[in-house]
Design a protein around this motif. Structure first.
Motif, short mmCIF file in Angstrom:
data_model
loop_
_atom_site.label_atom_id
_atom_site.label_comp_id
_atom_site.label_asym_id
_atom_site.label_seq_id
_atom_site.Cartn_x
_atom_site.Cartn_y
_atom_site.Cartn_z
N GLU A 28 0.83 -1.21 0.00
CA GLU A 28 0.00 0.00 0.00
C GLU A 28 0.86 1.26 0.00
N THR A 29 2.00 1.22 0.69
CA THR A 29 2.84 2.40 0.85
C THR A 29 3.57 2.77 -0.43
N MET A 30 3.95 1.79 -1.22
CA MET A 30 4.67 2.08 -2.47
C MET A 30 3.71 2.70 -3.47
N THR B 204 10.36 5.85 2.92
CA THR B 204 10.61 5.18 4.19
C THR B 204 9.59 4.05 4.33
N PRO B 205 10.06 2.81 4.38
CA PRO B 205 9.12 1.70 4.53
C PRO B 205 8.37 1.79 5.86
N PRO B 206 7.22 1.13 5.92
CA PRO B 206 6.51 1.09 7.20
C PRO B 206 7.41 0.50 8.28
N ARG B 207 7.23 0.97 9.47
CA ARG B 207 8.04 0.49 10.60
C ARG B 207 7.86 -1.01 10.77
N TYR B 208 8.97 -1.70 10.88
CA TYR B 208 8.94 -3.14 11.09
C TYR B 208 8.46 -3.42 12.52
#
Length: 180
Positions: free
Chosen positions: A47-49, A172-176
């Motif tokens: 969803e973030t990309m 910035t990828p979602p927080r792991y």
């Protein structure tokens, strides 16, 4: 009196088999929890990309972001439905469900999400006694328990490539979150 040794053996067998069965059932429930968390994180990454970056490749020979994403779906289907469930395998070269083609971001997310639904449904019904069954995995003898673990590793591997694609695009990828 002749029945006493048989009864003792039966009681001992039940006492020893019960903890093993409980451990196998616990493995399945632990795995399902982990798979659900992995699904949530993967879908959040997807969803973030931005859709216009789904074709991005880190290098010319790399899979694109979209190809990595749908490849996770294909492997999830193959490991769960074919290796664990016994269904005939899809043919990677000709299967269109997990090929990017003209699919939109929303369509790809739906395909992978539905694949998780089907895999989770199968695993919920999986007989834990089968965890010790063995099969051929690319010429290697592997138990079905190992197939579960290989599937998790595969998801993580390709999701990691997706995260690198995000970073290379300045995102910035979602927080792991632990336990994925």
């Amino acid at each position: 009196m002749k029945q006493l040794p048989k009864a003792i053996c039966l009681i001992l067998f039940c006492l020893l088999a019960s903890p093993l069965s409980a451990q196998q059932n616990e493995f399945i429930s632990d795995y399902l929890e982990r798979l659900e968390q992995s699904r949530k994180y993967l879908l959040l990454v997807a969803e973030t990309m931005p859709e216009e970056q789904y074709g991005f490749r880190a290098t010319p020979e790399s899979m694109s972001f979209a190809e990595n994403f749908l490849h996770i779906g294909y492997a999830l289907d193959w490991h769960s439905q074919s290796l664990l469930g016994g269904r005939e395998s899809r043919e990677w070269k000709t299967d269109l469900v997990y090929k990017v083609g003209e699919k939109s971001k929303a369509e790809m997310i739906a395909v992978v999400d539905e694949t998780f639904d089907a895999a989770i449904a199968l695993i919920q019904q999986f007989d834990p006694v089968q965890l010790t069954d063995h099969l051929d995995y690319f010429g290697l003898d592997r138990s079905k328990r190992q197939i579960f673990l290989l599937l998790s590793d595969h998801i993580t591997h390709h999701r990691g490539q997706m995260l690198v694609s995000m970073r290379l695009n300045g995102l910035t990828p979602p927080r792991y979150v632990l336990f994925q």
